[in-house]
Write an enzyme that holds these catalytic residues in place. Sequence first.
Site, PDB file in Angstrom:
ATOM      1  N   CYS A 257       7.599  -7.756   6.329  1.00  0.00           N
ATOM      2  CA  CYS A 257       6.731  -8.673   5.580  1.00  0.00           C
ATOM      3  C   CYS A 257       6.981 -10.150   5.888  1.00  0.00           C
ATOM      4  CB  CYS A 257       6.856  -8.453   4.073  1.00  0.00           C
ATOM      5  SG  CYS A 257       7.553  -6.902   3.574  1.00  0.00           S
TER       6      CYS A 257
ATOM      7  N   GLN B 252       8.367   1.584  10.398  1.00  0.00           N
ATOM      8  CA  GLN B 252       7.343   1.686   9.358  1.00  0.00           C
ATOM      9  C   GLN B 252       5.965   1.527   9.986  1.00  0.00           C
ATOM     10  OE1 GLN B 252       8.749  -1.664   6.977  1.00  0.00           O
ATOM     11  NE2 GLN B 252       9.302  -0.247   5.349  1.00  0.00           N
TER      12      GLN B 252
ATOM     13  N   ASP C  34       3.582  -0.195   9.147  1.00  0.00           N
ATOM     14  CA  ASP C  34       3.438  -1.249   8.160  1.00  0.00           C
ATOM     15  C   ASP C  34       2.141  -2.026   8.353  1.00  0.00           C
ATOM     16  OD1 ASP C  34       4.406  -2.519   5.994  1.00  0.00           O
ATOM     17  OD2 ASP C  34       6.084  -3.502   6.987  1.00  0.00           O
TER      18      ASP C  34
HETATM   19 ZN   LIG Z   1       5.756  -5.417   3.294  1.00  0.00          ZN
END
Ligand SMILES: [Zn+2]
Length: 649
Positions: A337, A384, A386
């Site tokens: 993130c 991930q 993601d």
């Molecule tokens: Zn995230």
Amino acid sequence: MIKITLPDGSIKECAKQSTPMDIAKSISEGFARNVISAKFNDTIVETSTELTQDGSLLLYTWNDDLGKKAFWHSTAHVLAQAILFFHPNAKLTIGPAIEKGFYYDVDFGEDTISDNDFKKIEDKMLEFARQKFEFKLRSVSKADALSYYKDRNNEFKVELIENLTDGDITFCDHADFTDLCRGGHIPNTGIIKAIKLMSIAGAYWRGDEKKKQLTRVYGISFPKQKNLKEYLELLEEAKKRDHRKLGKELELFTFSKKVGQGLPLWLPKGAALRERLENFLKRAQKRAGYEMVMTPHIGQKELYVTSGHYAKYGEDSFQPIHTPKEDEEFLLKPMNCPHHCEIYNDKPYSYKDLPKRFAEFGTVYRYEQSGELHGLTRVRGFTQDDAHIFCTPEQLDQEFKEVIDLSLYVLSTLGLDNYTAQVSVRDMDNLDKYIGDSKLWDKAENAIINAAKDKGLDYVIESGEAAFYGPKLDFMVKDALGRTWQLGTIQVDYTLPERFDLTYKGSDNQLHRPVMIHRAPFGSMERFIALLLEHTGGNFPLWLTPDQAILLPISDKYKNYTEKVLQLLENHEIRSLLDDRSEKTGKKIRDAEVKKIPFMIIVGEQEESEGLISVRRHGGEDLGKMTVEAFSSLINKEISSTLKEFKFN
Ligand SMILES: [Zn+2]
Ligand SMILES: [Zn+2]
């Protein structure tokens, strides 16, 4: 009279001192026979507890999680009773129910026990159980409780009692056995019909390795012999499907002590499988308007201080990487993130540019203690699937629905059809725990609940389960063996946009904060492949499986024809292997079965003379002779029946 509200909203007027069992009987005698536990005004009570005020009552049977919990916890008392029968000087500590069964931690002193004692203890437990002893909870003063256990030299229970408040202490009696317990029992021992002690392990008192080591005895019990038999069969099947075992047999992944624990190495077949899975999602994501990004595996420490991850993972993370010359400090990334936030910050956006959807198969690293590592499900480095969506608060509703669509597409394509959704919202009594504008939270929680409703999901709302930075939705997926896996988290986040000072220009020409959605339908590639292995037993869908067919020539007399067939299979893009060992065909078939290859192609004299192949399906079905073209269209037909294109509205 008191007023008791039942789950269906109906209200029963009962005499004061009615028990949950009385109320169950007033509903129906048949129902009452199955009731084994109860909750009154959010507190677990005994089915024999006298109710003295108005309130809401939940009645549980074996089919409820809380019913099972009471059942297993009660059996732990019977285990303790049997242990004291054989080892009168053993000191009991705690005996809770767990996800599957129960355990009791015992200080056996000079005595020892082993698996060989299980049968004897189980028989004694069943003998006690058959006598239908009632579980009776009674209040006891702190002084009396302390003296009871001091008399028995049980320093463990004394320590527990010392931390309890006088007036809150209860003992549970059944037969001539007494235990310190806060309650939650089945009516009597007679309901316990099948018992199995599973294993013994060492466990430190209070989980503290500086404290005394105790013996933990694990067990499970059931209301019917049949349930136990089914459970043991399921365990056997789970062993066969263990992803660590299948991963080895199918040559998907391995671990190397030299590379390091918890760091999976993907072998060619596993890497190909993973790539296919990634391409499947990439394709759907492209249709859903995502853009792929790429970010490095490390980031400056300051990045994670800004994001707050340093505070969360810093202490347990891997040691920082220093550059001695320039005195910089980097960390392995625990999350993608922060990097994606900085991608957003690369240029100014207007509301017309949003939403931005940045996706990455990003590998992250988290330190896990070596004892916690487990195959692909608990690792130190994982990838991930993601993505982060940056949108305006007005767009949140629609974006959330689209992420649900994508997650459902992934689950259904992979045959994971048995799931529920869990919506995690704030604890309204503890609002200061959460950051961000309360109005925005209301909005986001409503957006999630509306999306779940709109998509017809079977969902539950869990109060107080939201992260401090935003509410979320998780899919709880049941695999073929009935085990639940948490997958596909969709999380709303107000914090990171704040911490990274993310903005967009609104139609009012002012700067506003975007909302961020984190989402990963697979979760981690490693864990998801472990789930797929255990769910399918290694029989992957045809589009995903590493090898679709294996060619088994009856002898090397047909070498030329074999090569011709192999070439044809390749022309049709059928992923094929050749087993040209000079083994008997029967043995080759058995080996191909172990490798879970969906189709076996047998060629011999007849096939060569007719220009055909004989096809046998994994599991034994004989599909007869056909041309390679016919085989290819059979494969394509099967693939297109499971692998549908993602429809983006
Ligand atoms: Zn995230
Ligand atoms: Zn108890």
